[in-house]
Design an enzyme around this catalytic site. Structure first.
Site, short mmCIF file in Angstrom:
data_model
loop_
_atom_site.label_atom_id
_atom_site.label_comp_id
_atom_site.label_asym_id
_atom_site.label_seq_id
_atom_site.Cartn_x
_atom_site.Cartn_y
_atom_site.Cartn_z
N CYS A 159 0.82 -1.23 0.00
CA CYS A 159 0.00 0.00 0.00
C CYS A 159 0.84 1.27 0.00
O CYS A 159 0.29 2.37 -0.09
CB CYS A 159 -0.92 -0.01 1.21
SG CYS A 159 -1.82 -1.55 1.37
N HIS A 291 -3.40 7.88 5.62
CA HIS A 291 -3.51 6.55 5.04
C HIS A 291 -4.95 6.07 5.23
O HIS A 291 -5.55 5.55 4.32
CB HIS A 291 -2.49 5.61 5.68
CG HIS A 291 -2.42 4.29 4.99
ND1 HIS A 291 -2.20 4.17 3.64
CD2 HIS A 291 -2.55 3.01 5.46
CE1 HIS A 291 -2.21 2.89 3.30
NE2 HIS A 291 -2.43 2.17 4.38
N GLU A 302 -2.81 5.23 13.33
CA GLU A 302 -2.42 6.47 12.62
C GLU A 302 -2.76 7.69 13.48
O GLU A 302 -2.01 8.67 13.48
CB GLU A 302 -3.13 6.54 11.26
CG GLU A 302 -2.64 7.71 10.41
CD GLU A 302 -3.07 7.63 8.96
OE1 GLU A 302 -3.92 6.79 8.62
OE2 GLU A 302 -2.55 8.44 8.16
N LYS A 321 -9.79 7.71 0.61
CA LYS A 321 -10.09 6.31 0.24
C LYS A 321 -11.58 6.01 0.29
O LYS A 321 -12.05 5.09 -0.38
CB LYS A 321 -9.35 5.35 1.16
CG LYS A 321 -7.85 5.29 0.90
CD LYS A 321 -7.18 4.22 1.75
CE LYS A 321 -5.69 4.09 1.42
NZ LYS A 321 -4.90 5.24 1.88
N HIS A 326 -9.40 2.02 -1.72
CA HIS A 326 -7.98 1.81 -1.44
C HIS A 326 -7.36 1.21 -2.69
O HIS A 326 -7.49 0.01 -2.94
CB HIS A 326 -7.82 0.90 -0.23
CG HIS A 326 -6.39 0.81 0.25
ND1 HIS A 326 -5.32 1.18 -0.53
CD2 HIS A 326 -5.88 0.42 1.44
CE1 HIS A 326 -4.20 0.99 0.15
NE2 HIS A 326 -4.51 0.54 1.36
N PHE A 385 1.38 -2.94 4.64
CA PHE A 385 1.68 -4.26 5.19
C PHE A 385 3.16 -4.51 4.95
O PHE A 385 3.74 -4.09 3.93
CB PHE A 385 0.88 -5.34 4.45
CG PHE A 385 -0.54 -5.50 4.95
CD1 PHE A 385 -1.01 -4.80 6.06
CD2 PHE A 385 -1.39 -6.38 4.32
CE1 PHE A 385 -2.31 -4.97 6.52
CE2 PHE A 385 -2.70 -6.56 4.78
CZ PHE A 385 -3.15 -5.86 5.87
#
Lengths: 397, 88
Positions: A159, A291, A302, A321, A326, A385
């Site tokens: 990501c 994010h 976050e 998003k 996403h 990730f």
């Protein structure tokens, strides 16, 4: 050190197939999330996504269609828009390059060829499977189409891919290896196998994406591409190019911890590194494109990272998003484009689908409706990730 | 028909495998939180249950109270699996 500016942006995503349409959707707070329509979608547990509908492959010749996976097609259309905006016409030459992020590359091509040999019992696949599915296909085709003969490569960090691509492209120009870089990301993961894989992790929402909101149920995958033209400021000024914004700084860190669970400390270090690289103080940042995946864990983590960097009152935050989905390895490029809108138009794109504040996410969330605000600098976060964090800092031109 | 004892033994075996413990160390009344199963271990255990009993477990890691499937303890998981088997 050479300053690096953004002179063109281009995108195709589920909201629109160009920048003006995407900005209009950001201003109006529309979401592109809806029912999935691809083959075998009815066998999925999760049946929503931000899909690009009505994509016309006819914009490419039959031989190009045989050679380009969707991930390449999206990148080429976004790249053409960005170059037109920048007023650049190929061949761009040896002082121009391309760095594109992607997480899954030509996953549809993998799927189709595996379906043919495993499910349909065929003994051969089309001859162009390998050049279609390779991760560098999109970057290479942009290079070929526009004659960019400098540094060209693909970057894959889940990501965070597009933010890493943009950051590395910034560094190429600063280091003197190129004057112009096309950078961003492309992703076309919305296919049966792609969504099946994500389902297994149990982090997808069955309906909407509601970042930072109470009652959020997870992420929603989107497809798309974003390409930005990065250019040495002296090069852009010399040719009288329009300067949209400055790409002022980049910070990347690794959690070196868990393979999927985020660590606020690693995220905070990346934000601080981007600010330091840009020569910005936290108080100068007027907007953060988070994010903000809409998962329980990311948004909580976050928030802790933002409060560690900015203190008790972080600047306004949104996650776009919830509108474009996403887009995994492309998402950072779509979100950098959202930051360009915030800087240029003085309008913060909203977090749509927001229902109620979550006490675990104590932030000034730009909820549901775009908010006017004069912004001098913005951060764009990407936390992948693998524990990989990449943050961009942009400054108003 | 799968009986309750068989389901319980399977739940314990699957949890124990994720925890790298002998099945004898996972008590029939154990709470998942006390066992120290991490989030990936949890989704792997759910996958194993689905494969073992040919069921589909409605579990979303983003919903802390798990309205559709109570994964908090061995007895609640056994009861949930029983319900899903009965519904197939």
């Amino acid at each position: 050190m050479r300053r690096v500016v953004i002179t063109g942006i281009g995108t195709v995503n589920a909201l629109a197939l160009d920048v003006p349409g995407t900005f209009a959707a950001f201003r109006d707070g529309r979401t592109a999330i809806g029912p999935l329509g691809f083959r075998d979608a009815e066998r999925l547990t999760i049946r929503v996504g931000a899909e690009i509908r009505d994509w016309d492959e006819g914009r490419f010749t039959p031989s190009e269609q045989a050679l380009y996976d969707r991930v390449t097609q999206y990148a080429l259309v976004a790249g053409a828009e960005a170059l037109a905006m920048a007023g650049l016409v190929g061949p761009l030459g040896p002082r121009a390059g391309v760095i594109l992020g992607t997480a899954a590359g030509g996953i549809r091509t993998w799927e189709d060829s595996y379906r043919a040999v495993f499910a349909e019992g065929k003994n051969r696949v089309p001859p162009l499977v390998v050049p279609r599915l390779m991760h560098n296909a999109a970057a290479s085709h942009l290079s070929i189409r526009h004659g960019a003969g400098g540094p060209v490569l693909s970057v894959s960090s889940a990501c965070a891919s597009a933010n890493h691509a943009l950051g590395l492209a910034l560094q190429q120009i600063r280091a003197g290896a190129a004057d112009v870089m096309l950078a961003g990301g492309s992703e076309a993961m919305l296919c049966f196998g792609g969504v099946k894989a994500w389902e297994g992790l149990r982090v997808l929402s069955p309906d909407m994406c509601r970042p930072f909101s109470l009652g959020r149920k997870g992420m929603v995958i989107g497809d798309g591409a974003g390409v930005l033209v990065l250019e040495a400021e002296d090069h852009a000024r010399a040719r009288g190019a329009p300067v949209l914004a400055e790409l002022a700084g980049f910070g990347m860190t690794a959690d070196a911890g868990d393979i999927v669970a985020p660590d606020p400390e690693g995220a905070a270090r990346a934000m601080r590194a981007a600010l330091a690289d840009a020569g910005l103080g936290p108080q100068e940042v007027g907007y953060v494109n988070a994010h903000g995946t809409g998962t329980l864990l990311n948004d909580r983590s976050e928030t802790r990272a933002l409060r560690a960097v900015f203190g008790e009152a972080p600047p306004p935050v949104s996650s776009t998003k919830a509108m474009h989905g996403h887009a995994i390895g492309a998402t950072g490029a779509l979100e950098a484009i959202a930051c360009v809108m915030a800087l240029r138009e003085g309008l913060l794109p909203p977090t749509v689908g927001f229902q109620a504040p979550d006490p675990d996410c104590a932030l000034d969330v730009v909820a549901n409706v775009a908010r006017p605000a004069r912004v001098e600098a913005a951060l764009s976060n990407a936390f992948a990730f693998g524990g990989l964090n990449a943050v961009l800092a942009l400054r108003r031109a | 028909m799968t009986d309750r004892a068989e389901i319980e033994a399977a739940v314990i075996e699957i949890l124990a495998r994720q925890l790298l413990l002998p099945p004898g160390e996972v008590a029939p009344e154990a709470r998942v939180e006390d066992l120290g199963l991490d989030s990936l271990g949890k989704v792997e255990a759910i996958f194993a249950l689905e494969e073992r009993f040919d069921i589909s477990v409605p579990f979303n890691a983003n919903e802390p109270d798990q309205p559709d499937f109570d994964f908090s303890s061995v007895p609640s998981i056994v009861a949930g699996v029983e319900r899903l088997i009965a519904a197939t």
